[in-house]
Scaffold this active site. Structure first.
Site, PDB file in Angstrom:
ATOM      1  N   THR A 109     -31.497 105.076  69.512  1.00 52.53           N
ATOM      2  CA  THR A 109     -31.837 107.237  69.321  1.00 52.53           C
ATOM      3  C   THR A 109     -32.560 107.298  71.170  1.00 52.53           C
ATOM      4  O   THR A 109     -32.260 107.749  71.397  1.00 52.53           O
ATOM      5  CB  THR A 109     -32.644 107.339  68.691  1.00 52.53           C
ATOM      6  N   ASP A 131     -28.857  87.489  67.871  1.00 53.12           N
ATOM      7  CA  ASP A 131     -28.392  85.914  68.359  1.00 53.12           C
ATOM      8  C   ASP A 131     -27.174  85.744  67.109  1.00 53.12           C
ATOM      9  O   ASP A 131     -26.315  86.215  66.982  1.00 53.12           O
ATOM     10  CB  ASP A 131     -30.060  85.506  68.065  1.00 53.12           C
ATOM     11  N   ARG A 147     -45.054 108.023  68.506  1.00 54.32           N
ATOM     12  CA  ARG A 147     -46.023 109.021  69.572  1.00 54.32           C
ATOM     13  C   ARG A 147     -46.799 110.250  68.900  1.00 54.32           C
ATOM     14  O   ARG A 147     -47.869 110.706  69.133  1.00 54.32           O
ATOM     15  CB  ARG A 147     -45.540 108.870  71.303  1.00 54.32           C
ATOM     16  N   ASP A 198     -40.021  96.105  62.062  1.00 50.25           N
ATOM     17  CA  ASP A 198     -39.170  95.699  63.192  1.00 50.25           C
ATOM     18  C   ASP A 198     -38.765  95.434  64.434  1.00 50.25           C
ATOM     19  O   ASP A 198     -39.421  95.553  65.613  1.00 50.25           O
ATOM     20  CB  ASP A 198     -39.715  97.496  63.358  1.00 50.25           C
ATOM     21  N   LYS A 256     -35.590  93.805  65.124  1.00 51.98           N
ATOM     22  CA  LYS A 256     -34.742  94.051  65.269  1.00 51.98           C
ATOM     23  C   LYS A 256     -33.614  92.363  66.424  1.00 51.98           C
ATOM     24  O   LYS A 256     -33.303  92.742  67.590  1.00 51.98           O
ATOM     25  CB  LYS A 256     -34.705  94.888  66.666  1.00 51.98           C
ATOM     26  N   LYS A 292     -45.157 100.262  60.634  1.00 54.29           N
ATOM     27  CA  LYS A 292     -44.062  99.793  61.087  1.00 54.29           C
ATOM     28  C   LYS A 292     -44.617  98.516  61.774  1.00 54.29           C
ATOM     29  O   LYS A 292     -45.480  98.994  62.773  1.00 54.29           O
ATOM     30  CB  LYS A 292     -42.929 100.293  61.965  1.00 54.29           C
TER      31      LYS A 292
HETATM   32  O1  C5P Z   1     -42.904 106.886  70.382  1.00 55.62           O
HETATM   33  P1  C5P Z   1     -41.731 106.968  68.556  1.00 55.62           P
HETATM   34  O2  C5P Z   1     -42.314 107.959  67.573  1.00 55.62           O
HETATM   35  O3  C5P Z   1     -40.107 107.532  69.864  1.00 55.62           O
HETATM   36  O4  C5P Z   1     -41.174 105.887  68.385  1.00 55.62           O
HETATM   37  C1  C5P Z   1     -40.278 105.042  68.090  1.00 55.62           C
HETATM   38  C2  C5P Z   1     -40.385 103.869  67.669  1.00 55.62           C
HETATM   39  O5  C5P Z   1     -39.138 103.392  66.410  1.00 55.62           O
HETATM   40  C3  C5P Z   1     -40.696 102.908  68.587  1.00 55.62           C
HETATM   41  O6  C5P Z   1     -41.234 101.876  67.593  1.00 55.62           O
HETATM   42  C4  C5P Z   1     -38.792 102.114  68.273  1.00 55.62           C
HETATM   43  O7  C5P Z   1     -39.306 101.146  68.622  1.00 55.62           O
HETATM   44  C5  C5P Z   1     -38.482 102.890  67.459  1.00 55.62           C
HETATM   45  N1  C5P Z   1     -37.047 102.936  67.203  1.00 55.62           N
HETATM   46  C6  C5P Z   1     -36.327 103.207  67.970  1.00 55.62           C
HETATM   47  N2  C5P Z   1     -35.383 103.632  68.369  1.00 55.62           N
HETATM   48  C7  C5P Z   1     -34.645 103.413  66.880  1.00 55.62           C
HETATM   49  C8  C5P Z   1     -35.121 101.890  66.330  1.00 55.62           C
HETATM   50  C9  C5P Z   1     -36.312 101.455  66.094  1.00 55.62           C
HETATM   51  O8  C5P Z   1     -36.926 104.484  68.796  1.00 55.62           O
HETATM   52  N3  C5P Z   1     -32.767 103.305  67.379  1.00 55.62           N
END
Ligand code: C5P
Length: 247
Positions: free
Chosen positions: A119, A68, A216, A63, A65, A35
């Protein structure tokens, strides 16, 4: 058959092509998709897509997002359609027309996912943003409302929490994709961080998630390849348990 590793989308949340390349090489064959988010895309531009494709067979999820006016999003999506990516995200919090125009601009050459409720949002964030009481008391009703916008607009699916997958699949059917970030394996050395509506990989997949987005927990582990392998193994077990009806 879809294997555990095919469910994993690794979030390349890094600031340079070199760092991205390092993770792609480490995780090649261990995850199904990479991603690219705004951080990396702003730094590298679209070149990062061909760089990743040269290094691995994994699919690409852009991603960015989008959010606009509808005409702008349609034009942006016409450009995205030329990039050769598999999935792209748009917010569903603007209007159905905007999401429809996103799908139209993509012209069927890229799967459009609607972001429902991020989230790292919870009821207190929904309240602070001025939403009606019904959504503050039941944030899942806001997720469903936005998923409906995505569904009616012709999106391939939505991005939501693993906690909301059962609800979305039962409402819109199993072919409507549920992609779930906020994944935190029990063993992860990272805690929730900023994420709020979290699930484990097994919980998300048992609920019916088609893909899980992991950043992460893999990125900051001492051994990212091993972390990805552990997640894939956990999913393989979850798939078997699901098949024999333990869930
Ligand atoms: O590090 P972590 O596992 O929390 O990363 C989550 C990834 O998912 C990030 O790249 C974040 O931008 C993406 N994301 C998210 N929540 C969403 C959509 C995408 O955390 N609703």
């Amino acid at each position: 058959m879809k294997k555990g590793k095919d469910y994993i989308v690794f979030a390349l949340d890094v600031a340079s092509a070199d760092e991205a390349k390092k993770y792609v090489k480490l995780l090649k064959g261990k995850v199904g998709m990479f991603k690219i988010g705004l951080e990396l895309f702003i730094q590298t531009g679209p070149d990062i897509i061909s760089i990743i494709k040269e290094l691995s067979d994994a699919k690409i999820f852009l991603d960015l997002k989008f959010h606009d006016i509808s005409e702008t999003v349609k034009r942006v999506m016409e450009r995205v359609a030329q990039l050769g990516v598999d999935l792209v995200t748009v917010h569903t919090s603007s209007s159905q027309k905007m999401v429809e125009m996103a799908v139209k601009g993509g012209g069927g050459s890229v799967g459009v996912l609607g972001v429902t409720l991020l989230t790292d949002n919870d009821a207190s964030v929904v309240e602070a943003c001025g939403f009606k009481e019904i959504y503050i008391n039941d944030i899942q009703s806001l997720v469903i409302k936005r998923a409906e916008i995505a569904y009616k607009s012709g999106c391939k699916g939505v991005v939501c929490s693993g906690q909301e997958v059962i609800m979305i699949k039962s409402r819109f059917g199993k072919d409507f994709m549920a992609v779930t970030p906020a994944i935190r394996p029990k063993w992860s050395i990272t805690n929730k961080d900023d994420q709020k509506r979290i699930t484990t990989p097994a919980m998300a997949v048992k609920a019916g998630a088609d893909l899980i987005v992991v950043g992460r927990p893999i990125k900051i582990s001492n051994d990212p390849a091993l972390a990805a392998q552990k997640i894939a193994d956990e999913i393989d077990v979850a798939i078997k348990e699901k098949d024999v009806g333990f869930f």
